[in-house]
Design a protein around this motif. Sequence first.
Motif, PDB file in Angstrom:
ATOM      1  N   GLU A   1     -11.266   6.721  -3.639  1.00 38.30           N
ATOM      2  CA  GLU A   1     -11.805   8.018  -4.058  1.00 38.30           C
ATOM      3  C   GLU A   1     -12.334   7.975  -5.495  1.00 38.30           C
ATOM      4  O   GLU A   1     -13.348   8.595  -5.800  1.00 38.30           O
ATOM      5  CB  GLU A   1     -10.760   9.118  -3.892  1.00 38.30           C
ATOM      6  CG  GLU A   1     -10.553   9.474  -2.424  1.00 38.30           C
ATOM      7  CD  GLU A   1      -9.769  10.750  -2.225  1.00 38.30           C
ATOM      8  OE1 GLU A   1     -10.379  11.833  -2.346  1.00 38.30           O
ATOM      9  OE2 GLU A   1      -8.561  10.645  -1.955  1.00 38.30           O
ATOM     10  N   LYS A   2     -11.674   7.232  -6.377  1.00 43.78           N
ATOM     11  CA  LYS A   2     -12.179   7.088  -7.750  1.00 43.78           C
ATOM     12  C   LYS A   2     -13.522   6.365  -7.768  1.00 43.78           C
ATOM     13  O   LYS A   2     -14.415   6.732  -8.526  1.00 43.78           O
ATOM     14  CB  LYS A   2     -11.165   6.335  -8.611  1.00 43.78           C
ATOM     15  CG  LYS A   2      -9.999   7.185  -9.039  1.00 43.78           C
ATOM     16  CD  LYS A   2      -9.052   6.408  -9.938  1.00 43.78           C
ATOM     17  CE  LYS A   2      -7.893   7.270 -10.368  1.00 43.78           C
ATOM     18  NZ  LYS A   2      -6.956   6.532 -11.231  1.00 43.78           N
TER      19      LYS A   2
ATOM     20  N   THR B   1     -17.552  12.395  -2.686  1.00 46.08           N
ATOM     21  CA  THR B   1     -16.149  12.565  -2.329  1.00 46.08           C
ATOM     22  C   THR B   1     -15.955  11.990  -0.930  1.00 46.08           C
ATOM     23  O   THR B   1     -16.928  11.716  -0.218  1.00 46.08           O
ATOM     24  CB  THR B   1     -15.717  14.046  -2.312  1.00 46.08           C
ATOM     25  OG1 THR B   1     -16.343  14.688  -1.189  1.00 46.08           O
ATOM     26  CG2 THR B   1     -16.074  14.756  -3.606  1.00 46.08           C
ATOM     27  N   ARG B   2     -14.705  11.862  -0.509  1.00 46.35           N
ATOM     28  CA  ARG B   2     -14.439  11.374   0.855  1.00 46.35           C
ATOM     29  C   ARG B   2     -14.989  12.348   1.879  1.00 46.35           C
ATOM     30  O   ARG B   2     -15.387  11.957   2.981  1.00 46.35           O
ATOM     31  CB  ARG B   2     -12.953  11.121   1.059  1.00 46.35           C
ATOM     32  CG  ARG B   2     -12.082  12.333   0.982  1.00 46.35           C
ATOM     33  CD  ARG B   2     -10.617  11.937   1.050  1.00 46.35           C
ATOM     34  NE  ARG B   2      -9.780  12.994   0.551  1.00 46.35           N
ATOM     35  CZ  ARG B   2      -8.968  13.716   1.299  1.00 46.35           C
ATOM     36  NH1 ARG B   2      -8.858  13.462   2.590  1.00 46.35           N
ATOM     37  NH2 ARG B   2      -8.243  14.661   0.770  1.00 46.35           N
TER      38      ARG B   2
ATOM     39  N   ILE C   1      -1.558   5.749  -0.010  1.00 44.04           N
ATOM     40  CA  ILE C   1      -1.869   6.603  -1.149  1.00 44.04           C
ATOM     41  C   ILE C   1      -2.611   5.833  -2.241  1.00 44.04           C
ATOM     42  O   ILE C   1      -3.613   6.294  -2.773  1.00 44.04           O
ATOM     43  CB  ILE C   1      -0.592   7.259  -1.701  1.00 44.04           C
ATOM     44  CG1 ILE C   1       0.003   8.176  -0.637  1.00 44.04           C
ATOM     45  CG2 ILE C   1      -0.870   8.016  -2.993  1.00 44.04           C
ATOM     46  CD1 ILE C   1       1.416   8.627  -0.919  1.00 44.04           C
ATOM     47  N   ALA C   2      -2.134   4.650  -2.571  1.00 45.05           N
ATOM     48  CA  ALA C   2      -2.762   3.869  -3.639  1.00 45.05           C
ATOM     49  C   ALA C   2      -4.193   3.488  -3.272  1.00 45.05           C
ATOM     50  O   ALA C   2      -5.113   3.631  -4.087  1.00 45.05           O
ATOM     51  CB  ALA C   2      -1.936   2.622  -3.929  1.00 45.05           C
ATOM     52  N   THR C   3      -4.389   3.016  -2.052  1.00 45.80           N
ATOM     53  CA  THR C   3      -5.730   2.622  -1.629  1.00 45.80           C
ATOM     54  C   THR C   3      -6.657   3.828  -1.577  1.00 45.80           C
ATOM     55  O   THR C   3      -7.794   3.768  -2.047  1.00 45.80           O
ATOM     56  CB  THR C   3      -5.685   1.925  -0.255  1.00 45.80           C
ATOM     57  OG1 THR C   3      -4.858   0.771  -0.369  1.00 45.80           O
ATOM     58  CG2 THR C   3      -7.062   1.506   0.199  1.00 45.80           C
ATOM     59  N   GLN C   4      -6.175   4.918  -1.030  1.00 49.97           N
ATOM     60  CA  GLN C   4      -7.002   6.125  -0.972  1.00 49.97           C
ATOM     61  C   GLN C   4      -7.419   6.546  -2.376  1.00 49.97           C
ATOM     62  O   GLN C   4      -8.584   6.879  -2.611  1.00 49.97           O
ATOM     63  CB  GLN C   4      -6.243   7.269  -0.291  1.00 49.97           C
ATOM     64  CG  GLN C   4      -7.054   8.558  -0.239  1.00 49.97           C
ATOM     65  CD  GLN C   4      -6.342   9.685   0.494  1.00 49.97           C
ATOM     66  OE1 GLN C   4      -5.322   9.482   1.131  1.00 49.97           O
ATOM     67  NE2 GLN C   4      -6.890  10.867   0.399  1.00 49.97           N
ATOM     68  N   ASN C   5      -6.502   6.512  -3.316  1.00 51.81           N
ATOM     69  CA  ASN C   5      -6.792   6.908  -4.688  1.00 51.81           C
ATOM     70  C   ASN C   5      -7.878   6.018  -5.309  1.00 51.81           C
ATOM     71  O   ASN C   5      -8.814   6.516  -5.926  1.00 51.81           O
ATOM     72  CB  ASN C   5      -5.510   6.857  -5.521  1.00 51.81           C
ATOM     73  CG  ASN C   5      -5.695   7.405  -6.904  1.00 51.81           C
ATOM     74  OD1 ASN C   5      -6.366   8.416  -7.096  1.00 51.81           O
ATOM     75  ND2 ASN C   5      -5.116   6.738  -7.876  1.00 51.81           N
ATOM     76  N   VAL C   6      -7.763   4.719  -5.133  1.00 48.27           N
ATOM     77  CA  VAL C   6      -8.736   3.785  -5.709  1.00 48.27           C
ATOM     78  C   VAL C   6     -10.118   3.999  -5.095  1.00 48.27           C
ATOM     79  O   VAL C   6     -11.129   4.023  -5.807  1.00 48.27           O
ATOM     80  CB  VAL C   6      -8.261   2.325  -5.510  1.00 48.27           C
ATOM     81  CG1 VAL C   6      -9.348   1.338  -5.867  1.00 48.27           C
ATOM     82  CG2 VAL C   6      -7.019   2.057  -6.336  1.00 48.27           C
TER      83      VAL C   6
ATOM     84  N   ASP D   1       0.751  -1.250   0.000  1.00 50.38           N
ATOM     85  CA  ASP D   1       0.000   0.000   0.000  1.00 50.38           C
ATOM     86  C   ASP D   1       0.773   1.287   0.000  1.00 50.38           C
ATOM     87  O   ASP D   1       0.178   2.333  -0.110  1.00 50.38           O
ATOM     88  CB  ASP D   1      -1.039   0.032   1.121  1.00 50.38           C
ATOM     89  CG  ASP D   1      -2.049   1.116   0.857  1.00 50.38           C
ATOM     90  OD1 ASP D   1      -2.248   1.958   1.735  1.00 50.38           O
ATOM     91  OD2 ASP D   1      -2.591   1.160  -0.245  1.00 50.38           O
TER      92      ASP D   1
END
Length: 114
Positions: free
Chosen positions: A42-43, A51-52, A35-40, A31
């Motif tokens: 949020e998309k 939005t979050r 950052i990667a998990t948050q991005n996925v 992870d």
Amino acid sequence: MGHILNNTLQDVFIRYHRMAGREAAWIPGTDHAGIATQNVVEKALMKEGKTRHDLGREKFLERVWAWKEQYGGTIIRQLRTLGCSCDWEREKFTMDETLSAACGKSLFGCTRRG
């Protein structure tokens, strides 16, 4: 392909150093600081028109953990399939309590729920 190449190179280096008599451990982790998990997540929320911030912190974290539970093991399964020589008993995820405590707070500012 990027994960395969990257992880194959890491495996080659760790095995080389072990064969050269050095102490070497490859601790598998996922992870990259959340950052990667948050991005996925949020998309996915954007597709729902949210939005979050619309969810609020606790509900957003619930979504992050739900995503992690469903998809978080993909890269680890790939590493195992490749036969990478990781120290599997020490696997870590960025938002695990031990890492969050060591850093003070995770990217999301809290530790694992539960």
